[in-house]
Design a protein around this motif. Structure first.
Motif, PDB file in Angstrom:
ATOM      1  N   VAL A   1       1.123  -1.317   0.035  1.00  0.00           N
ATOM      2  CA  VAL A   1      -0.065   0.215   0.060  1.00  0.00           C
ATOM      3  C   VAL A   1       0.896   1.274   0.057  1.00  0.00           C
ATOM      4  CG1 VAL A   1      -1.472   1.307   1.457  1.00  0.00           C
ATOM      5  CG2 VAL A   1      -1.813  -1.282   0.946  1.00  0.00           C
ATOM      6  N   LEU A   2       1.995   1.165   0.671  1.00  0.00           N
ATOM      7  CA  LEU A   2       2.819   2.241   0.813  1.00  0.00           C
ATOM      8  C   LEU A   2       3.520   2.577  -0.613  1.00  0.00           C
ATOM      9  CD1 LEU A   2       4.560   2.069   4.242  1.00  0.00           C
ATOM     10  CD2 LEU A   2       2.672   3.469   3.671  1.00  0.00           C
ATOM     11  N   ILE A   3       3.798   1.561  -1.281  1.00  0.00           N
ATOM     12  CA  ILE A   3       4.497   1.701  -2.498  1.00  0.00           C
ATOM     13  C   ILE A   3       3.403   2.050  -3.513  1.00  0.00           C
ATOM     14  CG2 ILE A   3       5.358   0.183  -4.354  1.00  0.00           C
ATOM     15  CD1 ILE A   3       6.740  -1.556  -2.349  1.00  0.00           C
ATOM     16  N   GLU A   4       1.980   1.506  -3.373  1.00  0.00           N
ATOM     17  CA  GLU A   4       1.035   2.116  -4.140  1.00  0.00           C
ATOM     18  C   GLU A   4       0.720   3.539  -4.010  1.00  0.00           C
ATOM     19  OE1 GLU A   4      -2.224  -0.338  -3.430  1.00  0.00           O
ATOM     20  OE2 GLU A   4      -1.513  -1.982  -4.788  1.00  0.00           O
ATOM     21  N   HIS A   5       0.861   4.066  -2.849  1.00  0.00           N
ATOM     22  CA  HIS A   5       0.490   5.497  -2.449  1.00  0.00           C
ATOM     23  C   HIS A   5       1.725   6.309  -2.964  1.00  0.00           C
ATOM     24  CE1 HIS A   5      -2.336   4.634   1.249  1.00  0.00           C
ATOM     25  NE2 HIS A   5      -2.908   4.443  -0.009  1.00  0.00           N
ATOM     26  N   ALA A   6       2.980   5.803  -2.887  1.00  0.00           N
ATOM     27  CA  ALA A   6       4.149   6.687  -3.298  1.00  0.00           C
ATOM     28  C   ALA A   6       3.967   6.665  -4.923  1.00  0.00           C
ATOM     29  CB  ALA A   6       5.307   5.787  -2.905  1.00  0.00           C
ATOM     30  N   LEU A   7       3.218   5.518  -5.443  1.00  0.00           N
ATOM     31  CA  LEU A   7       3.272   5.518  -6.919  1.00  0.00           C
ATOM     32  C   LEU A   7       2.454   6.479  -7.475  1.00  0.00           C
ATOM     33  CD1 LEU A   7       4.251   4.270  -9.691  1.00  0.00           C
ATOM     34  CD2 LEU A   7       2.760   2.367  -9.247  1.00  0.00           C
ATOM     35  N   MET A   8       1.100   6.499  -6.632  1.00  0.00           N
ATOM     36  CA  MET A   8       0.046   7.266  -6.982  1.00  0.00           C
ATOM     37  C   MET A   8       0.427   8.639  -6.970  1.00  0.00           C
ATOM     38  SD  MET A   8      -3.117   5.321  -5.327  1.00  0.00           S
ATOM     39  CE  MET A   8      -4.073   6.663  -5.693  1.00  0.00           C
TER      40      MET A   8
ATOM     41  N   SER B   1       3.577   9.935  -7.313  1.00  0.00           N
ATOM     42  CA  SER B   1       4.543  10.078  -8.376  1.00  0.00           C
ATOM     43  C   SER B   1       3.659  10.024  -9.411  1.00  0.00           C
ATOM     44  CB  SER B   1       5.618   8.871  -8.348  1.00  0.00           C
ATOM     45  OG  SER B   1       6.312   8.961  -9.379  1.00  0.00           O
ATOM     46  N   GLN B   2       2.852   9.480  -9.796  1.00  0.00           N
ATOM     47  CA  GLN B   2       1.972   9.730 -10.978  1.00  0.00           C
ATOM     48  C   GLN B   2       1.059  10.878 -11.056  1.00  0.00           C
ATOM     49  OE1 GLN B   2      -0.413   6.168 -10.843  1.00  0.00           O
ATOM     50  NE2 GLN B   2       1.050   4.711 -12.128  1.00  0.00           N
ATOM     51  N   GLY B   3       0.525  11.215  -9.830  1.00  0.00           N
ATOM     52  CA  GLY B   3      -0.036  12.674  -9.786  1.00  0.00           C
ATOM     53  C   GLY B   3       0.923  13.732 -10.000  1.00  0.00           C
ATOM     54  N   GLN B   4       2.275  13.495  -9.505  1.00  0.00           N
ATOM     55  CA  GLN B   4       3.359  14.798  -9.782  1.00  0.00           C
ATOM     56  C   GLN B   4       3.377  14.660 -11.386  1.00  0.00           C
ATOM     57  OE1 GLN B   4       6.384  13.602  -7.279  1.00  0.00           O
ATOM     58  NE2 GLN B   4       5.385  14.585  -5.223  1.00  0.00           N
ATOM     59  N   LEU B   5       3.783  13.421 -11.912  1.00  0.00           N
ATOM     60  CA  LEU B   5       3.984  13.241 -13.424  1.00  0.00           C
ATOM     61  C   LEU B   5       2.917  13.908 -14.085  1.00  0.00           C
ATOM     62  CD1 LEU B   5       5.958  12.261 -15.587  1.00  0.00           C
ATOM     63  CD2 LEU B   5       4.762   9.946 -15.374  1.00  0.00           C
TER      64      LEU B   5
END
Length: 736
Positions: free
Chosen positions: A416-423, A425-429
């Protein structure tokens, strides 16, 4: 030879010979002693247990041994060998049909085999085999002993079918469950069967009162205690006792007044059949329950072993929230003891997740089925873990009519932490890509858009959501798609492609620079294309403006010396290829310095502008008019057909350049000097300019306000006024 190769393989042959011969002799001798039909034919069924273990190609010696036993029994009773040889194959056929039907349906009979399915298959095989055997025996007995057809069919079918069911079942039990029979409960089985033997013997020997129904009590007791094994051995005892009593004219079946031996046999067979069909369902149901209970126990044992040693949290939750089972993994997972989790603990759920999880539980209780949820649970240390839970509503094993929840949860905090970080990062991207002044898109291998950033709205007014899933052709139109397709296919082939194109959006012509980059998977295979498209309209406009500034005179708007120098070589080449006449005229304003000195440079600029506009009007499309600098202009024409036409054009040009210009502060009269070079065939641009410059010099030398010609390469055929070949012709004319 057989004994040397497989000494252990002889014992089944001896057993088949002895059992088949002994049981055949017993049934035939008993029937003939009482002059009655055979009551129970057991000889064919005793072989089933051996025959179902291997294919027929490997068990045929057992059938041969059984046939020899039957042959010996028949011959010892005085039957003819011919009749025996005709009857024997039908007995073998019955055995083969039953054994092969069971073996093909159940290649291996184990403890887990469903007895109901096995009994169903055996009963159908016994029915088919008994019918075929009875039909064959009917025909032979009718022809050999003149016995009635229906009577022979009736007596043979009953004896063979009941005998096959009893003997076949006993054979299967002995060959596949002998160890089980002899283990643990062997003495209990012997004891209970002893009681059944005593009761059967008693009721079969009682000649005054029909008490045969009394065998049901010990038989059902044996079935209840020993299941299918007890039923098989119990039926063997009852069948042997009843068939022996009816054949010997003793027991309750002799109480029927005037009953013939054949009728008593029929009554005995009916009783045996009814008893079998009473005990068989009970035995099968009990055996199936035992099998299912054993499987359930094994399943529960395996499940508990998995649950106890699994890293996941497993619970069984009652409707009131109590946990009837909590796996020991709760200690490792959440730090709590099992006892801490026996009661409902909603306080351990994160406050932000409690209402959602409570709603999921209510929905599961109302609708049933399964549900998934990811939420946070508090560790005993105080921090929260993300738990992915799977829950299913199932009937309670307590058999109280309620429904329990089987819960399985695992720690997915890291995921979940990885998914949140990925989300994040995706939001920033996405924020970055949406604000980049370029259209960023991804196109899959079917030419469909899978991603487009929001900048496309500023360019074309299209909404990204409406583009996703559509093809390039649908979005860009057929005409533009045909221009983009070659570059797209090159990118699909793995090439990085950069190109420019023009398109019209919102009524505005726009220019774009596009970069197609292949999207490759981990194995390097192209799975799509990234497209980066930048609007470069302002760059193209700037380039055009720079080009215009580089090639245009700022004051007059005419071409400048640079542009003129770039175009002269092309004019000369075209003229040479067409063998055409080319004209270059230099125009110089007379006394322009005096105009500047008298009226000022502003008036001089007006004069230059007016002269440039006048020159531009005098030439045709395709001809060049340029300002070389100062007050000097040039006119270049390659659409001249003759020397006469060239001279007429220069004269007309000179005449029309006599103009008076209103400069505001004064009326300025402008006079011109023109020097023209007229030539054909090869001549360099420098030589052509030199020739025109010489002509202008001559015009000024002649007093200005006039024009002069110099020709080259025209000879006598150059025009009406041709001069000497190789020597420039000088035409002088005074200005008016």
């Amino acid at each position: 030879m057989l004994a040397r190769r497989d000494p252990h393989g002889l014992w089944p042959l001896f057993a088949a010979f002895a059992l088949s011969g002994g049981l055949s002799f017993y049934a035939l001798a008993l029937a003939r002693a009482n002059h009655s039909p055979v009551a129970l034919w057991l000889a064919n069924g005793v072989l089933i247990g051996w025959l179902v273990q291997k294919p027929l190609a490997q068990t045929w010696p057992v059938l041969v041994a059984a046939f020899l036993g039957f042959l010996v029994a028949k011959l010892s009773l005085g039957d003819s060998i011919a009749q025996t040889m005709l009857i024997g194959p039908f007995h073998t056929l019955e055995t083969v049909i039953v054994s092969e039907s069971i073996r093909r349906r159940f290649p291996q009979i184990t403890q887990d085999t469903r007895f109901i399915d096995l009994a169903r298959t055996g009963m159908i095989g016994a029915l088919i085999g008994s019918v075929l055997c009875a039909l064959g025996l009917m025909c032979i007995l009718h022809l050999w002993t003149q016995v009635g057809v229906l009577m022979a069919l009736n007596t043979q079918f009953r004896a063979h079918f009941v005998g096959m069911v009893i003997a076949g079942s006993a054979s299967l039990v002995l060959t596949h469950h002998l160890r089980r029979v002899l283990s643990g409960k062997a003495w209990a089985l012997v004891r209970d069967l002893g009681v059944l033997v005593a009761v059967t013997a008693g009721v079969c020997m009682e000649p005054r009162v029909p008490l045969v129904f009394l065998v049901y009590l010990p038989l059902l007791w044996v079935v209840y205690r020993h299941r299918f094994t007890g039923m098989v051995f119990g039926m063997v005892i009852i069948a042997l006792g009843v068939s022996l009593a009816t054949t010997l004219d003793v027991g309750p079946f002799n109480l029927v007044v005037g009953a013939t031996p054949a009728f008593r046999i029929v009554m005995g067979q009916v009783f045996i059949g009814v008893t079998c069909f009473v005990a068989l369902p009970v035995a099968l149901v009990l055996s199936e329950q035992d099998r299912m209970r054993k499987q359930m126990q094994e399943s529960e044992l395996r499940y508990r072993m998995l649950a106890d040693h699994s890293g996941d949290l497993v619970m069984r939750i009652r409707p009131n929230g109590d946990r009837m089972y909590v796996s020991p993994s709760v200690k490792e997972l959440l730090g709590w003891e099992v006892e801490d989790f026996q009661k409902p603990r909603p306080d351990l759920i994160h406050p932000d997740d409690r209402e959602r999880i409570a709603a999921e539980v209510v929905k599961l209780r109302m609708e049933g089925g399964t549900t998934n949820a990811t939420y946070r649970l508090r560790h005993k240390d105080g921090h929260y873990l993300w738990i992915e839970a799977f829950a299913r509503l199932v009937p309670s094993p307590d058999d109280d009519g309620t429904m329990d929840i089987i819960y399985t949860g695992r720690d997915v905090t890291e995921r979940v932490l990885i998914e949140h970080a990925l989300m994040e990062s995706q939001g920033q991207l996405r924020t970055v890509t949406d604000n980049i002044p370029a259209v960023i898109a991804r196109i899959d291998m079917n030419e469909r858009y899978t991603y487009v950033n929001r900048y496309v709205e500023q360019v074309s007014g299209e909404i990204p959501v409406e583009i996703i899933g559509k093809t390039v052709r649908e979005i860009r139109g057929n005409a533009l798609y045909e221009r983009l397709k070659p570059y797209l296919y090159r990118a699909y082939d793995g090439e990085s492609v950069m190109f420019e194109y023009a398109a019209e959006y919102r009524g505005r012509p726009l220019h774009f620079q596009c970069h197609y980059v292949p999207d490759r998977d981990t194995r390097g295979k192209v799975r799509g294309v990234y497209a980066l498209t930048t609007e470069i309209t302002h760059i193209k406009n700037a380039e055009r403006e720079l080009l215009r500034l580089a090639h245009q005179d700022m004051l007059t708007g005419l071409a400048n010396r640079r542009y003129f120098s770039e175009r002269v070589p092309n004019f000369l080449m075209q003229a040479q290829q067409g063998n055409a006449i080319i004209l270059l005229a230099l125009v110089d304003i007379d006394n322009f310095k005096a105009i500047n000195d008298t009226y000022g440079h502003a008036v001089g600029d007006v004069v230059l502008t007016e002269v440039g506009q006048c020159l531009q009007k005098l030439v045709r499309e395709g001809e060049i008019v340029a300002r070389l600098g100062g007050d000097e202009f040039v006119v270049l024409c390659n659409d001249i057909t003759s020397l006469k036409q060239a001279k007429a054009f220069v004269q007309s040009l000179w005449e029309r350049l006599h103009i008076t210009i209103d400069a505001g502060v004064a009326q300025v009269t402008v006079n011109m000097s023109v020097g023209a070079a007229i030539c054909r065939n090869e001549l360099s641009d420098d030589a052509l300019m030199k020739l025109a410059d010489d002509a202008l010099y001559k015009a000024k030398e002649a007093g200005r306000d006039t024009y002069r010609f110099l020709t080259h390469g025209l000879g006598n055929g150059g025009g009406d006024d041709g001069g000497n070949h190789g020597s420039p012709e000088i035409k002088l004319r005074q200005a008016r």
